[in-house]
Design a protein around this motif. Sequence first.
Motif, mmCIF file in Angstrom:
data_model
loop_
_atom_site.group_PDB
_atom_site.id
_atom_site.type_symbol
_atom_site.label_atom_id
_atom_site.label_comp_id
_atom_site.label_asym_id
_atom_site.label_seq_id
_atom_site.Cartn_x
_atom_site.Cartn_y
_atom_site.Cartn_z
ATOM 1 N N PHE A 82 70.675 -80.509 -103.963
ATOM 2 C CA PHE A 82 71.800 -80.789 -104.858
ATOM 3 C C PHE A 82 72.392 -79.553 -105.516
ATOM 4 N N GLU A 83 71.683 -78.422 -105.503
ATOM 5 C CA GLU A 83 72.252 -77.207 -106.085
ATOM 6 C C GLU A 83 73.575 -76.871 -105.415
ATOM 7 N N HIS A 84 73.699 -77.183 -104.125
ATOM 8 C CA HIS A 84 74.941 -76.913 -103.407
ATOM 9 C C HIS A 84 75.447 -78.091 -102.580
ATOM 10 N N PHE A 85 74.583 -78.979 -102.195
ATOM 11 C CA PHE A 85 74.970 -80.057 -101.288
ATOM 12 C C PHE A 85 74.581 -81.405 -101.891
ATOM 13 N N LYS A 86 75.535 -82.281 -102.010
ATOM 14 C CA LYS A 86 75.267 -83.552 -102.679
ATOM 15 C C LYS A 86 75.460 -84.777 -101.791
ATOM 16 N N GLU A 87 75.924 -84.567 -100.565
ATOM 17 C CA GLU A 87 76.224 -85.710 -99.711
ATOM 18 C C GLU A 87 74.979 -86.437 -99.201
ATOM 19 N N LEU A 88 73.971 -85.656 -98.794
ATOM 20 C CA LEU A 88 72.819 -86.272 -98.117
ATOM 21 C C LEU A 88 71.660 -86.460 -99.088
ATOM 22 N N ASP A 89 71.799 -87.453 -99.914
ATOM 23 C CA ASP A 89 70.761 -87.761 -100.898
ATOM 24 C C ASP A 89 69.796 -88.775 -100.288
ATOM 25 N N PHE A 90 68.807 -88.284 -99.581
ATOM 26 C CA PHE A 90 67.899 -89.184 -98.862
ATOM 27 C C PHE A 90 66.576 -89.405 -99.574
ATOM 28 N N LEU A 91 66.265 -88.599 -100.578
ATOM 29 C CA LEU A 91 64.991 -88.760 -101.260
ATOM 30 C C LEU A 91 65.018 -89.977 -102.179
ATOM 31 N N ARG A 92 63.938 -90.706 -102.178
ATOM 32 C CA ARG A 92 63.778 -91.825 -103.080
ATOM 33 C C ARG A 92 63.199 -91.317 -104.407
ATOM 34 N N ASP A 93 63.214 -92.161 -105.400
ATOM 35 C CA ASP A 93 62.613 -91.768 -106.671
ATOM 36 C C ASP A 93 61.146 -91.399 -106.455
ATOM 37 N N LYS A 94 60.708 -90.387 -107.180
ATOM 38 C CA LYS A 94 59.324 -89.905 -107.127
ATOM 39 C C LYS A 94 58.973 -89.268 -105.776
ATOM 40 N N GLU A 95 59.964 -88.786 -105.036
ATOM 41 C CA GLU A 95 59.695 -88.061 -103.784
ATOM 42 C C GLU A 95 60.098 -86.596 -103.947
ATOM 43 N N VAL A 96 59.285 -85.702 -103.375
ATOM 44 C CA VAL A 96 59.570 -84.263 -103.430
ATOM 45 C C VAL A 96 59.385 -83.656 -102.044
ATOM 46 N N VAL A 97 60.067 -82.536 -101.830
ATOM 47 C CA VAL A 97 59.880 -81.717 -100.625
ATOM 48 C C VAL A 97 59.440 -80.338 -101.109
#
Length: 317
Positions: A82-97
């Motif tokens: 999200f710092e630069h790209f907001k279109e592909l929000d695929f993470l669910r709540d409480k998920e991290v990479v």
Amino acid sequence: MRVAAGMIFAGAVSLLASSAAWSQALPTKGAAAAPQAAPAAAPAPAPPPAPVSTRPPCNNPNALGIGRTVEIDTTGGPGFGFEHFKELDFLRDKEVVLTFDDGPWPVNTPAVLKTLAEECTTGIFFPIGKHATYYPEILKQVAAAGHSIGSHTWSHAALVNKKLTEQQRKDEIEKGFSAVKWALGKAPAPFFRFPALQHPPEMVTYLGTRNIAIFSCDLDSFDFKASKAQNIVDNVMRKVEKNGKGIILMHDFQKHTAEALPELLKKLKAGGYKVVAMRAKAPIQTIAQYDEDIVKDLKLPTVSSRPVSSVVQTISE
């Protein structure tokens, strides 16, 4: 200053269920001609291919583990973070990479790998091409442990530097991928992160034509500024609790990151967070000219071309 991308390419993310389970920029080559067939280079001592990943069964019942695995179709150069790209929000709540930049590096990268293995979890590594040629054996350990590997340019050059020509910027990108391929003995994932997250719009466009996914982040650990490991843990947890999820940027090049990781992963587990593994649908197709350039540039090591830490290491005191 970070520069927001001017163009973002659409990409597809297909979700698969899983089991529970940096260097200052060096002078780059001048403008290169379009890739073409070149005379065969003399054989070079390329390292043997990375072993096939054989992730062992998880013997830690309290491990963080892997919540799910997603497969990334990098066609068109999708952007993540999200710092630069907001279109592909695929993470669910409480998920991290979990992502790690600037390696591979002695001591620190192996320490990061050890902690990830103990927690039966995974990350994405964005190595610097030059570092990959210094320590191919460490990068192969990353691959053998089953982590995804992309690239972070050849020399960590700031691609927003106006002194660099467009061709030199492309050289940094392509040579970085070819160096990682040389070190691994196989092509890495088409995953790329710009140094300092500085995204020149022209290079965003170029990566789109090369079908290379661009990674920004949702939260930056700022581990390169941390004076001690606990600062990293506190910073990451404060941000992830505020956001509820996210792609976390760290550096396996940094000593304090390796020291902070065990506690950080335990806190993520205690907070109910789950790690998402991101895999590429297909490896990158590197350009033959850059593959050949890497081979030709690999000369006998000298003190001027290798850091002291790659030549001399303390093994006992």
